[in-house]
Design an enzyme around this catalytic site. Structure first.
Site, PDB file in Angstrom:
ATOM      1  N   LYS A 119      -3.195  -2.540   5.686  1.00  0.00           N
ATOM      2  CA  LYS A 119      -4.051  -3.482   4.966  1.00  0.00           C
ATOM      3  C   LYS A 119      -4.900  -4.263   5.955  1.00  0.00           C
ATOM      4  CE  LYS A 119      -3.986  -3.502   0.450  1.00  0.00           C
ATOM      5  NZ  LYS A 119      -3.047  -4.107  -0.441  1.00  0.00           N
ATOM      6  N   HIS A 131      -2.005  -4.260  16.441  1.00  0.00           N
ATOM      7  CA  HIS A 131      -2.907  -4.976  15.531  1.00  0.00           C
ATOM      8  C   HIS A 131      -4.322  -5.156  16.064  1.00  0.00           C
ATOM      9  CE1 HIS A 131       0.961  -5.933  13.629  1.00  0.00           C
ATOM     10  NE2 HIS A 131       0.224  -5.987  12.533  1.00  0.00           N
ATOM     11  N   CYS A 191       3.067 -11.678  19.170  1.00  0.00           N
ATOM     12  CA  CYS A 191       2.081 -11.187  18.190  1.00  0.00           C
ATOM     13  C   CYS A 191       2.567 -11.575  16.800  1.00  0.00           C
ATOM     14  CB  CYS A 191       1.912  -9.671  18.284  1.00  0.00           C
ATOM     15  SG  CYS A 191       0.927  -9.036  16.906  1.00  0.00           S
ATOM     16  N   HIS A 247       0.857  -1.193   0.000  1.00  0.00           N
ATOM     17  CA  HIS A 247       0.000   0.000   0.000  1.00  0.00           C
ATOM     18  C   HIS A 247       0.890   1.239   0.000  1.00  0.00           C
ATOM     19  CE1 HIS A 247       0.813   0.655   4.250  1.00  0.00           C
ATOM     20  NE2 HIS A 247       0.296  -0.527   4.593  1.00  0.00           N
ATOM     21  N   LYS A 252      -2.634   4.654  11.674  1.00  0.00           N
ATOM     22  CA  LYS A 252      -1.673   4.176  10.684  1.00  0.00           C
ATOM     23  C   LYS A 252      -2.416   3.440   9.577  1.00  0.00           C
ATOM     24  CE  LYS A 252       2.307   1.119  10.287  1.00  0.00           C
ATOM     25  NZ  LYS A 252       2.409  -0.319  10.435  1.00  0.00           N
ATOM     26  N   CYS A 307      -2.839  -7.156  21.046  1.00  0.00           N
ATOM     27  CA  CYS A 307      -1.677  -6.349  20.665  1.00  0.00           C
ATOM     28  C   CYS A 307      -2.150  -4.916  20.419  1.00  0.00           C
ATOM     29  CB  CYS A 307      -1.049  -6.940  19.397  1.00  0.00           C
ATOM     30  SG  CYS A 307       0.035  -5.800  18.531  1.00  0.00           S
ATOM     31  N   HIS A 322       3.981   1.606   2.375  1.00  0.00           N
ATOM     32  CA  HIS A 322       5.224   0.938   1.970  1.00  0.00           C
ATOM     33  C   HIS A 322       5.930   1.747   0.874  1.00  0.00           C
ATOM     34  CE1 HIS A 322       2.532  -2.600   3.114  1.00  0.00           C
ATOM     35  NE2 HIS A 322       3.442  -2.548   4.059  1.00  0.00           N
ATOM     36  N   CYS A 333       2.964  -8.578  14.358  1.00  0.00           N
ATOM     37  CA  CYS A 333       4.231  -7.834  14.520  1.00  0.00           C
ATOM     38  C   CYS A 333       5.432  -8.754  14.375  1.00  0.00           C
ATOM     39  CB  CYS A 333       4.336  -7.198  15.906  1.00  0.00           C
ATOM     40  SG  CYS A 333       3.081  -5.994  16.301  1.00  0.00           S
TER      41      CYS A 333
HETATM   42  N1  MSP Z   1       9.423  -7.050   7.440  1.00  0.00           N
HETATM   43  C1  MSP Z   1       9.491  -6.003   8.397  1.00  0.00           C
HETATM   44  C2  MSP Z   1      10.759  -5.205   8.228  1.00  0.00           C
HETATM   45  C3  MSP Z   1      12.022  -5.970   8.309  1.00  0.00           C
HETATM   46  S1  MSP Z   1      13.418  -4.977   7.997  1.00  0.00           S
HETATM   47  C4  MSP Z   1      14.719  -5.926   8.403  1.00  0.00           C
HETATM   48  C5  MSP Z   1       8.288  -5.086   8.226  1.00  0.00           C
HETATM   49  N2  MSP Z   1       7.668  -5.140   7.063  1.00  0.00           N
HETATM   50  S2  MSP Z   1       6.354  -4.319   6.688  1.00  0.00           S
HETATM   51  O1  MSP Z   1       6.048  -4.731   5.355  1.00  0.00           O
HETATM   52  O2  MSP Z   1       5.340  -4.538   7.667  1.00  0.00           O
HETATM   53  O3  MSP Z   1       6.690  -2.815   6.764  1.00  0.00           O
HETATM   54  C6  MSP Z   1       7.718  -2.279   6.034  1.00  0.00           C
HETATM   55  C7  MSP Z   1       7.802  -0.787   6.155  1.00  0.00           C
HETATM   56  O4  MSP Z   1       6.598  -0.158   5.725  1.00  0.00           O
HETATM   57  C8  MSP Z   1       8.040  -0.299   7.585  1.00  0.00           C
HETATM   58  O5  MSP Z   1       9.051   0.697   7.578  1.00  0.00           O
HETATM   59  C9  MSP Z   1       6.750   0.323   7.968  1.00  0.00           C
HETATM   60  O6  MSP Z   1       6.927   1.369   8.875  1.00  0.00           O
HETATM   61  C10 MSP Z   1       6.294   0.866   6.622  1.00  0.00           C
HETATM   62  N3  MSP Z   1       4.890   1.173   6.670  1.00  0.00           N
HETATM   63  C11 MSP Z   1       3.843   0.302   6.777  1.00  0.00           C
HETATM   64  N4  MSP Z   1       2.695   1.024   6.913  1.00  0.00           N
HETATM   65  C12 MSP Z   1       2.994   2.349   6.896  1.00  0.00           C
HETATM   66  C13 MSP Z   1       2.257   3.528   6.926  1.00  0.00           C
HETATM   67  N5  MSP Z   1       0.949   3.542   7.058  1.00  0.00           N
HETATM   68  N6  MSP Z   1       2.928   4.702   6.803  1.00  0.00           N
HETATM   69  C14 MSP Z   1       4.280   4.760   6.606  1.00  0.00           C
HETATM   70  N7  MSP Z   1       5.003   3.667   6.571  1.00  0.00           N
HETATM   71  C15 MSP Z   1       4.404   2.455   6.788  1.00  0.00           C
HETATM   72  O7  MSP Z   1       7.977  -4.343   9.145  1.00  0.00           O
END
Ligand code: MSP
Length: 548
Positions: free
Chosen positions: A332, A179, A151, A42, A329, A176, A45, A154
């Site tokens: 998905k 979540h 969790c 989304h 935040k 959590c 990311h 997380c």
């Molecule tokens: N797999 C772990 C990271 C491992 S790094 C060694 C993870 N993955 S994630 O897919 O959940 O998230 C990846 C990144 O996307 C994180 O930096 C997270 O903060 C970012 N974001 C996910 N949702 C977000 C928002 N709504 N806004 C900004 N960034 C966000 O965590």
């Protein structure tokens, strides 16, 4: 017995010397977190990805050896459960998500990454095992028993303080806080990493390297967290529960805890354990971009792991804010995710990149709204920058048959444009060094505004009515074209597609490729005085019909 080095301060002068000796080009190694493949991306990311790409492109434009790493985090219970729910093997599921969703994301938002690592690749798995074995051999890993909450959302062990009372279907249960779902109660014999030993070394490191965690608010949070004391960390899971992970090398009844595995991607991708020269060249990373939700993993566990292996921690961990929807935040799992191509299909990738980098102070949270995006697109990109470019080139075509005229005598107004352009170069460069991306764009925009103002005041269309003003008209259009040249260079890391079109229309190939321009020299005035013939410029930011 294990031992921990006392000081990890990087001597910047010595460090720079090493970099210059190796290839005359300082390296700039920037990473994004690697993304869970339980779902499609989304815009949250994509936000992390764009910020890292803008920094990487900026430093490349400065002449640095810039390396952007991104990738996918494919092991763990969360991914496994998603695969099972879809009735496919975990490997098939991750292959599908990587090829159908995560690699295409890079195209959608125009990311110029130098590598893409998947944690299921052999180059990663083998070297994670080498790292684990080293920590085991040096006594930083021991066997113990774990009892507590976990969790899966997380992929994190939780303390009492991390849990809140559930509501709705989870009323009466502890859930959590992130979540809003119940946690699992685990009781296992696991391997532990002696994280507790690193409390003081980490605090010393934070003090000796005040820029290690940025922004300041993130640093303060981590320092106070570590000051309260650290527990040892369970870093394996028993295969009796699930087996989607990297085997613990000395005990194949256990797999590696997914975060321990995932964090190591930052070094396995650049040759840890396999290509020493490459590793020496890029490590320690210049900056690792992460969302603030995963700051502690990166600012506490990660440097401790590296210290245990006698490796230097990265130079900086930058924790950015969240994209919020309805004050929460975007995610998905809470069904608030917006797919990046919902935006790029309408506005294009340049607008996506520009909007998120300009509208939100990097490091703070920000709310996305279609209205704000649409208004900024129209005012700043279409009317501000795009229109400036198209009318300047149209006037060169109309009044000088497409030939960029040579300037004659410069007036105070012209000199002011030159000064604004040069200040835009130095201010934006300084802001980018400080990872203040939105401030860098604001500094560049002083030139967009100045040029629009200049054209309004100089009225080239009025000058064109009298042959006696021919020299003045030539100077005004030359100054405007030079301003556009400077803008092309400065904006190329942010809006690469539009600036590539503008560069092609403006330079006739006579100044080399846009990618060959040295950013710090962008303010050197007069580069277009080479008898260049401009070509037609297609509309950079077309009008978008929005439903009222
Ligand atoms: N797999 C772990 C990271 C491992 S790094 C060694 C993870 N993955 S994630 O897919 O959940 O998230 C990846 C990144 O996307 C994180 O930096 C997270 O903060 C970012 N974001 C996910 N949702 C977000 C928002 N709504 N806004 C900004 N960034 C966000 O965590």
């Amino acid at each position: 017995m294990n031992s921990i080095r006392k000081s990890w301060t990087l001597d910047p002068i010595a460090q720079n010397k090493i970099e210059l000796m190796s290839n005359n080009q300082p390296s700039f190694y920037v990473t994004t977190p690697i993304f869970y493949v339980n779902d499609a991306p989304h815009i949250g990311h994509a936000y992390t990805e764009v910020a890292a790409d803008v920094l990487a492109r900026w430093h490349r434009a400065r002449g640095e050896d810039s390396f952007l790493l991104t990738g996918t985090d494919e092991h763990g219970e969360k991914v496994l459960r998603t695969a099972q729910a879809n009735n496919v093997s975990a490997q098939d599921w991750t292959d599908k998500l990587v090829h159908d969703a995560w690699l295409p994301l890079l195209e959608t938002i125009d990311i110029d990454n130098q590598d893409f690592i998947r944690t299921t690749e052999a180059r990663h798995e083998q070297n994670v095992q080498k790292f684990m074995q080293k920590l085991y051999d040096t006594g930083f890993i021991y066997q113990g028993s774990f009892k507590g909450a976990y969790c899966v959302g997380c992929e994190e062990y939780k303390n009492k303080g991390d849990l809140v009372d559930g509501t709705g279907e989870y009323e009466g249960q502890e859930v959590c806080a992130i979540h809003s779902k119940p946690v699992e109660q685990l009781e296992e014999n696991n391997y532990f990493f002696k994280l507790s030993q690193f409390q003081q070394p980490l605090l010393d490191f934070f003090e000796q390297n005040p820029n290690f965690i940025q922004p300041e608010s993130a640093r303060n949070e981590v320092v106070s967290f570590v000051s309260r004391g650290l527990d040892d960390l369970s870093i394996s899971r028993s295969k009796e529960k699930f087996d989607w992970g990297i085997d613990i090398p000395w005990d194949d009844s256990h797999i590696t805890y997914v975060w321990f595995d995932a964090l190591l991607n930052y070094i396995t991708a650049i040759g840890y354990g396999s290509d020493e020269d490459k590793f020496e060249k890029y490590w320690p990373a210049t900056i690792q971009i992460v969302g603030k939700d995963i700051l502690r993993f990166h600012a506490v566990i990660w440097p401790a792991m590296l210290m245990a292996a006698d490796l230097t921690p990265p130079k900086q961990i930058f924790g950015h804010g969240w994209l919020l929807v309805g004050g929460e935040k975007m995610s998905k799992s809470k069904l608030t995710g917006i797919a990046p191509n919902q935006i790029t299909d309408i506005f294009g990738s340049d607008a996506f990149r520009y909007y998120f980098m300009k509208a939100i102070a990097f490091g703070s949270d920000g709310s996305f709204s279609w209205e704000d995006l649409s208004a900024r697109y129209q005012a700043e990109l279409a009317n501000g920058f795009g229109n400036l470019a198209s009318r300047t080139i149209a006037m060169v075509n109309k009044y000088f048959e497409g030939n960029i005229p040579s300037p004659k005598e410069y007036s105070d107004a012209d000199k002011n444009v030159i000064a604004v352009a040069q200040k835009a170069v130095s201010d934006s460069d300084l802001a980018m060094q400080q990872v203040a991306i939105n401030e860098a764009i604001a500094a560049i925009w002083t030139l967009v505004d100045e040029l629009n103002n200049y054209i309004t005041v100089q009225e080239p269309w009025a000058l064109a009515k009298d042959e006696a003003n021919r020299d003045r008209l030539a100077t005004v259009l030359f100054v405007a074209c030079e301003g556009l040249r400077v803008l092309s260079v400065l904006l190329s890391p942010i809006t690469p597609k539009a600036t590539a079109k503008l560069w092609a229309a403006l330079t006739e190939g006579k100044l080399g490729e846009l990618s060959e321009q040295i950013l710090q020299d962008a303010g050197v005035w007069g580069q277009l005085d080479k008898g260049i013939k401009v070509s037609e410029l297609e509309v950079l930011f077309p009008r978008i019909e929005t439903e009222k």
